[in-house]
Design an enzyme around this catalytic site. Structure first.
Site, PDB file in Angstrom:
ATOM      1  N   MET A 124       0.821  -1.214   0.000  1.00 28.21           N
ATOM      2  CA  MET A 124       0.000   0.000   0.000  1.00 28.21           C
ATOM      3  C   MET A 124       0.854   1.263   0.000  1.00 28.21           C
ATOM      4  SD  MET A 124      -3.370  -1.076   2.178  1.00 28.21           S
ATOM      5  CE  MET A 124      -3.908   0.596   2.421  1.00 28.21           C
ATOM      6  N   ASN A 162       2.482   1.863  -3.379  1.00 29.63           N
ATOM      7  CA  ASN A 162       1.476   2.359  -4.319  1.00 29.63           C
ATOM      8  C   ASN A 162       1.066   3.781  -3.982  1.00 29.63           C
ATOM      9  OD1 ASN A 162       0.492   0.409  -6.461  1.00 29.63           O
ATOM     10  ND2 ASN A 162       0.675  -0.913  -4.690  1.00 29.63           N
ATOM     11  N   GLU A 163       1.037   4.104  -2.682  1.00 25.77           N
ATOM     12  CA  GLU A 163       0.643   5.454  -2.267  1.00 25.77           C
ATOM     13  C   GLU A 163       1.624   6.488  -2.836  1.00 25.77           C
ATOM     14  OE1 GLU A 163       0.362   5.942   1.958  1.00 25.77           O
ATOM     15  OE2 GLU A 163      -0.725   7.841   1.783  1.00 25.77           O
ATOM     16  N   ARG A 164       2.913   6.207  -2.679  1.00 27.82           N
ATOM     17  CA  ARG A 164       3.912   7.162  -3.181  1.00 27.82           C
ATOM     18  C   ARG A 164       3.842   7.275  -4.697  1.00 27.82           C
ATOM     19  NH1 ARG A 164       7.596   4.473   1.285  1.00 27.82           N
ATOM     20  NH2 ARG A 164       6.481   5.520   2.966  1.00 27.82           N
ATOM     21  N   VAL A 171       0.569   9.237  -5.363  1.00 29.15           N
ATOM     22  CA  VAL A 171       0.643  10.632  -4.915  1.00 29.15           C
ATOM     23  C   VAL A 171       1.649  11.416  -5.748  1.00 29.15           C
ATOM     24  CG1 VAL A 171       1.385  12.116  -3.010  1.00 29.15           C
ATOM     25  CG2 VAL A 171      -0.161  10.215  -2.574  1.00 29.15           C
TER      26      VAL A 171
END
Ligand SMILES: Cc1cc2nc3c(=O)[nH]c(=O)nc-3n(C[C@H](O)[C@H](O)[C@H](O)COP(=O)(O)OP(=O)(O)OC[C@H]3O[C@@H](n4cnc5c(N)ncnc54)[C@H](O)[C@@H]3O)c2cc1C
Length: 407
Positions: free
Chosen positions: A239, A242-244, A247
Site C-alpha cells: 500500500m 502504491n501510495e507514493r 501521490v
C-alpha cells in the site's frame, strides 16, 4: 521513451476527451471532496467507470478494462486538461485495490474489487496512530483472536476520507510489541461495524479531509484478514509503495498541474504591473518545467511498472519532488493575488491558490515525510551508508526494517 501518441492512442485520446466533455462537466464543478459533495463525486466516478476511464489497466476479471498503461496516462492527462476533480475513491483504486489484488483471497477479490472501481464502496487507509507514523512498526492497535474471528482495539489517526468510507485496511498487532513489524496483521474493517467511531479533524485549509478513528472492541469475521496472519507488513508495504506512486506526480490531482497552472496564471496576468509580470512569468516557467519533469518521472516509473512488478522505492522521488513543487506553486499562486491573497476568494467561491498553498505542507507529510523519503533514496537507491538509528524506547525505535520508509 517515445511520448507521442500512436494513431490508436490518438483515437483513444479523442474518445476520452469527448467522454469527459459530454459527461463530467454537467456532473461536478468542485475539485475537492467534502461531506456535502460525496454523493455527487461517487456518481461522477461511476460515470467515469462506465466510460472505461477508471481502472483501465485492471484485469477484466476484477472489473477493469485490461487496457494499457499508456491509456491510463492519456486518461490522467485528459482529466487534468478538463480540470476534473480527483476520484473520490482514489485510495481504493490506487492503494487498497492493488493490495487486495496482491494479497487477497479469491473471495475478497470478487467481493470488493469491482465496487472499488465503480465508486460504490469507498476505502480508506487505517495505518497511522498517535505513536506510529513514520515508525509504523510501533502500531499498538491490538487484534485478539476469538472463536470465530477477531476483536480490534485501538486508535488510528490522520485517516483520509474515513468519514465517507465503507471499508478501511487497518494494520493491527497480533504478536508482541517486541516483534515489531513481524507481529502485525492487516484487516479489512467495515467502517459501519459497531465500535468504529470516526471523528473528523479540521486542517488549516478549512476542510476536514482526515480523521481520528477509534476502534472499541470491533468484532471482525475470520475472513477479514488480508494476507496472512503476522504478515501485515507485506500488505502495508504494497500500500505504501502504491501510495507514493499514486501521490507523486505533477500536481494535477491537487489543482496545481501544468494545465491548471497555465490557466490560472493567464487569468491573473492582465491585473499585474509590467515589472511584477516579468517576475511572475519567470517563476511560472520554473514551476511549469518542474511540473513537467515530475510528470515525465512519473511516466517513466509507470512505464517500468507496466513491465511487471510493484512500484519500488523509486516512487519516493516523485513524492519528494511533488511536495516541494506544490509549495512553490502555492506561493506563486498567492503572489498573483498580491496583498489581497489574505482575503481572496475566486468568483465561484473557491480559494484555489489558498487551498494549494495550505495543503502543500500536509501533502509532503502524507505517505511518508521528506526526511523519510530522503533516507529511502540515500540508502536504497544510492546505496549510501544507513543513518544512525537511536533506540530510546520501543515507541521511539526506528530501524531500517521498521520505519514507514519500507526499508
Ligand atoms: C494530509 C495527510 C493525510 C494522511 N492520510 C493518512 C491516511 O489516510 N492514513 C494513515 O494511516 N495515515 C495518514 N497520514 C499520516 C501520515 O502517514 C503520517 O503523518 C506520516 O507517516 C508521518 O508520521 P507522523 O505524523 O507520526 O510523524 P513522525 O513520525 O512523528 O515524524 C516527526 C518528524 O520526525 C522525522 N522522522 C521520523 N522518523 C525519522 C527517521 N527515521 N529519519 C529522519 N527523520 C525522521 C519526520 O520526518 C518528521 O519530520 C496522513 C497525513 C497527512 C498529513
Amino acid at each position: 521513451m517515445d511520448i507521442s501518441d500512436s494513431p490508436e492512442e490518438s483515437t483513444f485520446r479523442v474518445t476520452v476527451r469527448q467522454f469527459i466533455e459530454d459527461n463530467l462537466h454537467s456532473l461536478v464543478s468542485s475539485r475537492g471532496a467534502s461531506a456535502d459533495n460525496v454523493d455527487t463525486l461517487k456518481h461522477a466516478q461511476s460515470v467515469l467507470y462506465s466510460g472505461g476511464l477508471v481502472g483501465v489497466t485492471w484485469p477484466k476479471e476484477y472489473g477493469g478494462a485490461g487496457g494499457t498503461v499508456v491509456q491510463q496516462l492519456i486518461i490522467n492527462e485528459e482529466l487534468d486538461r478538463a480540470q476534473a476533480p480527483r476520484l473520490i475513491g482514489w485510495m481504493g483504486v490506487g492503494l487498497c485495490g492493488p493490495a487486495i489484488i496482491t494479497h487477497g483471497t479469491g473471495e475478497q477479490k470478487s467481493r470488493y474489487l469491482t465496487n472499488i472501481l465503480t465508486g460504490e464502496e469507498i476505502w480508506c487507509q487505517l495505518f497511522s496512530e498517535p505513536g506510529a507514523g513514520s515508525d509504523l512498526a510501533a502500531v499498538a492497535t491490538k487484534a485478539v483472536p476469538t472463536e470465530d474471528g477477531w476483536v480490534l482495539r485501538g486508535q488510528k489517526v490522520w485517516n483520509t476520507g474515513a468519514h465517507w468510507s465503507d471499508y478501511g485496511v487497518a494494520l493491527a498487532r497480533t504478536g508482541s510489541p517486541e516483534d515489531r513489524h513481524r507481529g502485525l496483521t492487516a484487516f479489512v474493517v467495515d467502517m459501519s461495524a459497531p465500535g468504529v467511531t470516526v471523528r473528523p479533524l479540521r486542517e488549516m485549509t478549512g476542510h476536514a479531509a482526515f480523521n481520528e478513528v477509534f476502534l472499541e472492541d470491533v468484532e471482525l469475521p475470520a475472513n477479514a484478514v488480508l494476507g496472512e496472519v503476522g504478515q501485515g507488513w507485506a500488505v502495508a508495504l504494497t500500500m505504501l509503495m502504491n501510495e507514493r506512486f499514486v501521490v507523486g506526480g505533477d500536481g494535477s490531482t491537487y489543482g496545481a498541474g501544468p494545465g491548471a497552472l497555465t490557466s490560472e496564471v493567464r487569468k491573473a496576468l492582465p491585473q499585474l504591473s509590467e515589472s511584477s509580470r516579468e517576475l511572475v512569468l519567470q517563476e511560472y516557467a520554473a514551476c511549469w518545467i518542474e511540473a513537467l519533469a515530475c510528470r515525465m518521472t512519473g511516466n517513466r516509473l509507470i512505464s517500468r511498472v507496466s513491465q511487471g512488478g510493484e512500484p519500488g522505492p523509486e516512487g519516493s522521488v516523485g513524492k519528494l519532488a511533488l511536495g516541494a513543487l506544490l509549495k512553490r506553486v502555492g506561493s506563486l499562486g498567492l503572489s498573483l493575488q498580491g496583498e489581497t491573497a489574505v482575503f481572496a476568494a475566486a468568483p465561484d467561491g473557491t480559494n484555489h491558490w489558498q487551498n494549494v498553498a495550505m495543503f502543500a505542507p500536509g501533502l509532503s507529510l502524507a505517505g511518508g515525510t521528506p526526511e523519510v523519503m530522503k533516507n529511502i533514496l540515500g540508502e536504497r537507491i544510492l546505496g549510501l551508508p544507513p543513518e544512525p538509528r537511536v533506540t530510546a524506547s520501543p515507541a521511539l525505535t526506528t530501524s531500517p526494517t521498521a520505519s514507514r520508509d519500507g526499508a
